[in-house]
Design a protein around this motif. Structure first.
Motif, mmCIF file in Angstrom:
data_model
loop_
_atom_site.group_PDB
_atom_site.id
_atom_site.type_symbol
_atom_site.label_atom_id
_atom_site.label_comp_id
_atom_site.label_asym_id
_atom_site.label_seq_id
_atom_site.Cartn_x
_atom_site.Cartn_y
_atom_site.Cartn_z
ATOM 1 N N GLU A 50 0.834 -1.201 0.000
ATOM 2 C CA GLU A 50 0.000 0.000 0.000
ATOM 3 C C GLU A 50 0.871 1.256 0.000
ATOM 4 O OE1 GLU A 50 -3.793 1.989 2.415
ATOM 5 O OE2 GLU A 50 -2.712 0.308 3.290
ATOM 6 N N VAL A 51 1.444 1.541 -1.145
ATOM 7 C CA VAL A 51 2.242 2.756 -1.301
ATOM 8 C C VAL A 51 1.326 3.874 -1.771
ATOM 9 C CG1 VAL A 51 4.098 3.871 -2.585
ATOM 10 C CG2 VAL A 51 4.384 1.524 -1.775
ATOM 11 N N HIS A 52 1.374 5.008 -1.065
ATOM 12 C CA HIS A 52 0.523 6.149 -1.386
ATOM 13 C C HIS A 52 1.331 7.275 -2.033
ATOM 14 C CE1 HIS A 52 -3.063 5.427 1.582
ATOM 15 N NE2 HIS A 52 -2.793 4.373 0.842
ATOM 16 N N HIS A 53 0.676 7.991 -2.923
ATOM 17 C CA HIS A 53 1.241 9.220 -3.489
ATOM 18 C C HIS A 53 0.871 10.401 -2.586
ATOM 19 C CE1 HIS A 53 -2.829 10.385 -4.728
ATOM 20 N NE2 HIS A 53 -2.962 9.181 -5.274
ATOM 21 N N GLU A 54 1.813 11.329 -2.415
ATOM 22 C CA GLU A 54 1.562 12.572 -1.685
ATOM 23 C C GLU A 54 2.250 13.699 -2.458
ATOM 24 O OE1 GLU A 54 2.468 12.531 2.481
ATOM 25 O OE2 GLU A 54 1.640 10.522 2.801
ATOM 26 N N VAL A 55 1.492 14.460 -3.222
ATOM 27 C CA VAL A 55 2.079 15.535 -4.015
ATOM 28 C C VAL A 55 2.366 16.735 -3.115
ATOM 29 C CG1 VAL A 55 -0.099 16.644 -4.719
ATOM 30 C CG2 VAL A 55 1.912 16.784 -6.211
ATOM 31 N N GLU A 56 3.499 17.400 -3.352
ATOM 32 C CA GLU A 56 3.911 18.503 -2.474
ATOM 33 C C GLU A 56 4.643 19.588 -3.254
ATOM 34 O OE1 GLU A 56 5.695 17.406 1.201
ATOM 35 O OE2 GLU A 56 4.757 15.422 1.254
ATOM 36 N N VAL A 57 4.471 20.819 -2.829
ATOM 37 C CA VAL A 57 5.276 21.933 -3.335
ATOM 38 C C VAL A 57 6.659 21.855 -2.685
ATOM 39 C CG1 VAL A 57 5.553 24.450 -3.306
ATOM 40 C CG2 VAL A 57 3.330 23.438 -3.861
ATOM 41 N N LEU A 58 7.691 22.076 -3.486
ATOM 42 C CA LEU A 58 9.064 21.986 -3.005
ATOM 43 C C LEU A 58 9.753 23.350 -3.053
ATOM 44 C CD1 LEU A 58 10.244 18.812 -4.992
ATOM 45 C CD2 LEU A 58 8.863 18.920 -2.919
ATOM 46 N N VAL A 59 10.722 23.511 -2.173
ATOM 47 C CA VAL A 59 11.535 24.726 -2.134
ATOM 48 C C VAL A 59 13.000 24.310 -2.095
ATOM 49 C CG1 VAL A 59 12.110 26.800 -0.821
ATOM 50 C CG2 VAL A 59 9.749 25.986 -0.878
ATOM 51 N N LYS A 60 13.806 24.897 -2.984
ATOM 52 C CA LYS A 60 15.239 24.592 -3.002
ATOM 53 C C LYS A 60 16.030 25.726 -2.337
ATOM 54 C CE LYS A 60 17.183 22.975 -6.811
ATOM 55 N NZ LYS A 60 17.838 22.963 -8.153
ATOM 56 N N ILE A 61 16.786 25.378 -1.331
ATOM 57 C CA ILE A 61 17.582 26.374 -0.586
ATOM 58 C C ILE A 61 18.791 26.801 -1.421
ATOM 59 C CG2 ILE A 61 18.931 26.772 1.520
ATOM 60 C CD1 ILE A 61 15.886 26.517 1.949
ATOM 61 N N ASN A 62 19.073 28.107 -1.426
ATOM 62 C CA ASN A 62 20.151 28.617 -2.286
ATOM 63 C C ASN A 62 21.315 29.259 -1.524
ATOM 64 O OD1 ASN A 62 19.072 31.025 -1.414
ATOM 65 N ND2 ASN A 62 18.521 31.785 -3.444
ATOM 66 N N ARG A 63 21.278 29.210 -0.190
ATOM 67 C CA ARG A 63 22.407 29.727 0.598
ATOM 68 C C ARG A 63 22.403 29.072 1.968
ATOM 69 N NH1 ARG A 63 21.347 36.055 1.098
ATOM 70 N NH2 ARG A 63 20.821 35.754 -1.102
ATOM 71 N N VAL A 64 23.526 29.129 2.633
ATOM 72 C CA VAL A 64 23.654 28.509 3.957
ATOM 73 C C VAL A 64 22.996 29.403 5.003
ATOM 74 C CG1 VAL A 64 25.289 27.716 5.726
ATOM 75 C CG2 VAL A 64 25.789 27.343 3.296
ATOM 76 N N GLY A 65 22.238 28.784 5.901
ATOM 77 C CA GLY A 65 21.582 29.582 6.931
ATOM 78 C C GLY A 65 21.252 28.783 8.172
ATOM 79 N N LYS A 66 21.253 29.460 9.297
ATOM 80 C CA LYS A 66 20.905 28.870 10.593
ATOM 81 C C LYS A 66 20.171 29.937 11.395
ATOM 82 C CE LYS A 66 21.331 25.935 14.142
ATOM 83 N NZ LYS A 66 20.581 24.660 14.208
#
Length: 203
Positions: A50-66
């Protein structure tokens, strides 16, 4: 790079899985080996029925941060994407029932689909992004980032309290209602507005 995934970020999805609404974002990780290679089909693993699909919006990080403040979070990404967080739901239920971590159900090989990226500048407001998933040309999931419990910049602020964000890291921002089982020969197509960032087949 790491894949940082947010669970229970849409109220309707929380309800459909009969989960408790969280007070803080739910976070789990996927390794880079979970990424489904481009132009490859998704193979249902032999340990799940029973594998389910879960569609999601993604964000790619472009700099180092904390410890990134929400008001500065928009500076840490300039691309928006769409993907699938595949979940071995039967295995996840078994692990959760025993109080065990459920990475085996979320982080297995091929469990992370990452579609083509779009410039953030194409969107008037990242908090008003419409997206959907079609299974065999029928819409099965439809969402809008305005329905998130925690918006993108809030997620970046929260996640960066615990993990240093590095260039290339990807945040899966959560899935709307409509998750469901995939079977062999299914075709899954993801859409952000009129764009189609990915199309995959299931084997």
């Amino acid at each position: 790079m790491k894949l940082i995934c947010i669970g229970r970020n849409y109220t309707a999805h929380i309800a459909e899985l009969e989960n408790e609404k969280p007070k803080d974002p739910v976070i789990f990780l996927k390794p880079d080996t979970a990424i489904l290679l481009k132009k490859q089909p998704f193979f249902i693993p032999d340990f799940s029925e029973e594998v389910h699909h879960e569609v999601e919006v993604l964000v790619k990080i472009n700099r180092v941060g904390k410890h990134i403040d929400k008001k500065f979070a928009h500076k840490y990404y300039n691309e928006i994407g769409l993907g699938i967080d595949f979940t071995a739901r039967d295995l996840q239920h078994k692990l959760k029932a025993k109080g065990l971590p459920w990475e085996k159900a979320k982080a297995f090989d091929g469990a992370a689909v990452i579609g083509n990226w779009l410039p953030k500048s194409e969107f008037e407001d990242v908090n008003e992004i419409e997206f959907s998933l079609k299974k065999n040309d029928i819409v099965v999931q439809k969402g809008n980032t305005s329905h998130m419990l925690w918006k993108i910049d809030e997620l970046i602020e929260y996640v960066s309290k615990y993990f240093t964000l590095k260039i290339g890291d990807i945040i899966f921002t959560g899935t709307p209602a409509g998750v469901g089982k995939v079977v062999a020969n299914d075709t899954l197509k993801g859409y952000i507005g009129d764009h189609q960032p990915f199309s995959i087949t299931v084997k």
